[in-house]
Every structure is written in C-alpha cells, then in structure tokens.
Design an enzyme around this catalytic site. Sequence first.
Site, PDB file in Angstrom:
ATOM      1  N   GLY A  93       0.846  -1.056   0.087  1.00 19.40           N
ATOM      2  CA  GLY A  93       0.061  -0.023   0.154  1.00 19.40           C
ATOM      3  C   GLY A  93       0.761   1.226  -0.168  1.00 19.40           C
ATOM      4  O   GLY A  93       0.303   2.285   0.452  1.00 19.40           O
ATOM      5  N   MET A 144      -3.968  -7.283  -6.686  1.00 13.66           N
ATOM      6  CA  MET A 144      -3.481  -8.532  -7.470  1.00 13.66           C
ATOM      7  C   MET A 144      -4.743  -9.346  -7.585  1.00 13.66           C
ATOM      8  O   MET A 144      -4.854 -10.794  -7.476  1.00 13.66           O
ATOM      9  CB  MET A 144      -2.540  -9.454  -6.408  1.00 13.66           C
ATOM     10  CG  MET A 144      -1.470  -8.587  -6.036  1.00 13.66           C
ATOM     11  SD  MET A 144      -0.534  -8.008  -7.312  1.00 13.66           S
ATOM     12  CE  MET A 144       0.501  -9.595  -7.543  1.00 13.66           C
ATOM     13  N   LYS A 145      -5.697  -8.914  -8.608  1.00 10.46           N
ATOM     14  CA  LYS A 145      -6.901  -9.586  -9.080  1.00 10.46           C
ATOM     15  C   LYS A 145      -7.251  -9.005 -10.163  1.00 10.46           C
ATOM     16  O   LYS A 145      -7.461  -7.549 -10.369  1.00 10.46           O
ATOM     17  CB  LYS A 145      -7.853  -9.581  -7.970  1.00 10.46           C
ATOM     18  CG  LYS A 145      -9.064 -10.178  -8.310  1.00 10.46           C
ATOM     19  CD  LYS A 145      -9.023 -11.796  -7.650  1.00 10.46           C
ATOM     20  CE  LYS A 145     -10.141 -12.769  -8.300  1.00 10.46           C
ATOM     21  NZ  LYS A 145     -10.062 -13.992  -7.976  1.00 10.46           N
ATOM     22  N   ILE A 146      -7.628  -9.761 -11.323  1.00  8.99           N
ATOM     23  CA  ILE A 146      -8.221  -9.116 -12.682  1.00  8.99           C
ATOM     24  C   ILE A 146      -9.427  -8.519 -12.482  1.00  8.99           C
ATOM     25  O   ILE A 146     -10.492  -9.542 -11.758  1.00  8.99           O
ATOM     26  CB  ILE A 146      -7.885  -9.973 -13.567  1.00  8.99           C
ATOM     27  CG1 ILE A 146      -6.369 -10.378 -14.118  1.00  8.99           C
ATOM     28  CG2 ILE A 146      -8.675  -9.340 -15.029  1.00  8.99           C
ATOM     29  CD1 ILE A 146      -6.403 -11.274 -15.190  1.00  8.99           C
ATOM     30  N   ASN A 195       1.708   3.187  -2.567  1.00 12.66           N
ATOM     31  CA  ASN A 195       1.152   3.879  -3.674  1.00 12.66           C
ATOM     32  C   ASN A 195      -0.353   4.448  -2.830  1.00 12.66           C
ATOM     33  O   ASN A 195      -0.459   5.767  -3.030  1.00 12.66           O
ATOM     34  CB  ASN A 195       0.544   3.357  -4.864  1.00 12.66           C
ATOM     35  CG  ASN A 195       1.774   3.386  -5.662  1.00 12.66           C
ATOM     36  OD1 ASN A 195       2.081   4.296  -6.459  1.00 12.66           O
ATOM     37  ND2 ASN A 195       2.431   2.071  -5.968  1.00 12.66           N
ATOM     38  N   ASN A 222      -5.053   2.078 -13.356  1.00 14.96           N
ATOM     39  CA  ASN A 222      -4.173   1.165 -12.740  1.00 14.96           C
ATOM     40  C   ASN A 222      -2.635   1.675 -12.844  1.00 14.96           C
ATOM     41  O   ASN A 222      -2.294   2.416 -13.795  1.00 14.96           O
ATOM     42  CB  ASN A 222      -4.055  -0.417 -13.174  1.00 14.96           C
ATOM     43  CG  ASN A 222      -3.364  -1.108 -12.634  1.00 14.96           C
ATOM     44  OD1 ASN A 222      -3.177  -1.377 -11.292  1.00 14.96           O
ATOM     45  ND2 ASN A 222      -2.436  -2.160 -13.592  1.00 14.96           N
ATOM     46  N   HIS A 225       1.248   0.414 -13.115  1.00 11.36           N
ATOM     47  CA  HIS A 225       2.057  -1.057 -13.350  1.00 11.36           C
ATOM     48  C   HIS A 225       3.519  -0.599 -13.374  1.00 11.36           C
ATOM     49  O   HIS A 225       3.840   0.314 -14.073  1.00 11.36           O
ATOM     50  CB  HIS A 225       1.726  -1.377 -14.683  1.00 11.36           C
ATOM     51  CG  HIS A 225       2.427  -2.904 -15.118  1.00 11.36           C
ATOM     52  ND1 HIS A 225       1.965  -3.986 -14.502  1.00 11.36           N
ATOM     53  CD2 HIS A 225       3.145  -3.219 -15.915  1.00 11.36           C
ATOM     54  CE1 HIS A 225       2.687  -5.124 -14.743  1.00 11.36           C
ATOM     55  NE2 HIS A 225       3.634  -4.493 -15.646  1.00 11.36           N
TER      56      HIS A 225
HETATM   57  C1  GRF Z   1       3.376  -1.246  -7.419  1.00  7.17           C
HETATM   58  O1  GRF Z   1       4.799  -1.559  -8.019  1.00  7.17           O
HETATM   59  C2  GRF Z   1       2.334  -1.175  -8.704  1.00  7.17           C
HETATM   60  O2  GRF Z   1       2.921  -0.637  -9.706  1.00  7.17           O
HETATM   61  C3  GRF Z   1       2.089  -2.645  -8.658  1.00  7.17           C
HETATM   62  O3  GRF Z   1       2.096  -3.344  -7.492  1.00  7.17           O
HETATM   63  C4  GRF Z   1       3.018  -2.414  -6.750  1.00  7.17           C
HETATM   64  C5  GRF Z   1       2.431  -2.059  -5.512  1.00  7.17           C
HETATM   65  O4  GRF Z   1       2.925  -1.523  -4.553  1.00  7.17           O
HETATM   66  N1  GRF Z   1       0.913  -2.804  -9.482  1.00  7.17           N
HETATM   67  P1  GRF Z   1       2.442  -0.924  -3.239  1.00  7.17           P
HETATM   68  O5  GRF Z   1       1.532  -1.865  -2.642  1.00  7.17           O
HETATM   69  O6  GRF Z   1       1.825   0.508  -3.698  1.00  7.17           O
HETATM   70  O7  GRF Z   1       3.763  -0.340  -2.161  1.00  7.17           O
END
Ligand code: GRF
Length: 187
Positions: free
Chosen positions: A14, A88-90, A16, A105, A107
């Site tokens: 978390g 982590m889920k589509i 981000n 999203n 990535h």
């Molecule tokens: C990030 O690198 C994002 O790009 C990817 O998963 C990671 C999540 O990191 N989708 P965090 O949980 O925000 O620390």
Amino acid sequence: MVKKNACVFISGRGSNLKSLINKSRDYNFPINIKLIICNNESAYGIKHAKKNSIPFLIVDSNNKIFERKIIKEIKRFKISLICLAGYMKIISKNFIKSFGKLIINIHPSLLPKYKGLNTYSRVLKNSEIMTGCTVHIVNEKLDDGKIIAQKGFYISSKDDAKDLERKTQKLEYKTYAEAIINLYRYD
Ligand code: GRF
C-alpha cells in the site's frame, strides 16, 4: 474545485495508497479517497486506511459474489474513480460495466512491455536500457487499456531487481499523482 470521490484497491504493502492519501490532502488535488478495498486481510496497506480513518472493506476475492459486494459499497460512497494500486486480481468485465466509470491502474513497467508479474527480473534478464512505470485505463485484459501517463529512467549496470523496484516505486508516486491531475485538468 469540487473533488471527486475515489476508491483505492490494494492487496499488499500500500505505498502507492499512502502516497495518494498524502497527495489528496492538498486542496488542489482533484480526488478525495473515500473508500479502500482490500482482498487480503493481512495486507500491510490496511494500516494506512486505519491511520487516516478512511473506511475500508476487506473482501474475499475467492467468493463468487465479492465484486457485487464492492459495487454496493462503491455506490454507497458515490465513487467516481477507482485507482488500483497493487491490487492482485483481474477486474471482471461485469464489474467494469456495472461501475460504468473510470478505473485506472499503475504498473511497474513501460507498458505495453512487461505486462504481468516479476517485471524487474524480466527487465534485467532482457538487458533493457530503460524501465519505468505506467498508469493506464483498466479494461478486462491484464495490464492493458489506454496509457494515460508513463515515466522511465535509465538502468545502471549496478542495478539489481531490488534497486529497480526502489527506483520504480519512487517514480510511481509522482506518475500516479500526475495522471490523476491530468484526468481532471479541464473540469
Ligand atoms: C506497485 O509497484 C504497482 O505498480 C504494482 O504493484 C506495486 C504495489 O506496491 N501494480 P504498493 O502496494 O503500492 O507499495
């Protein structure tokens, strides 16, 4: 400025989410985070929801109706933007249709290269010169959809996967915030 109500989906650390919460404190930042969805009850990121008194919902994504539960909450909180941040889920086609608004999203690669997991080791294995991160609109395919922001950096010969992760994540916080600002630039 009338801020939009946003919801962040997480599964893990978390960081981000933490960065978006901090940015959203700025009166000029176009969203307020009203709800957090997490599909992992032991995710570290839930701490940020608790610490900031943001309502959160933990869902069991193995349960058939979990997306219906999310939609219900999202309607209750009048959410108009969903930000996936390490979720982590589509997201199903059905969910995208039921929500009917924007889902984005972040990535950790320069999409369309390196969709999916383990981006850093794959980037190194292929001796790429650059890597970075991408914010894109979510559709029903993995790490697909229109790119709305992208930032990259040159890889040093000393960089290992951990270094790439650290550098990419730092860039992600900036890129995610800029992407959201740009989305509502003309509102
Ligand atoms: C990030 O690198 C994002 O790009 C990817 O998963 C990671 C999540 O990191 N989708 P965090 O949980 O925000 O620390």
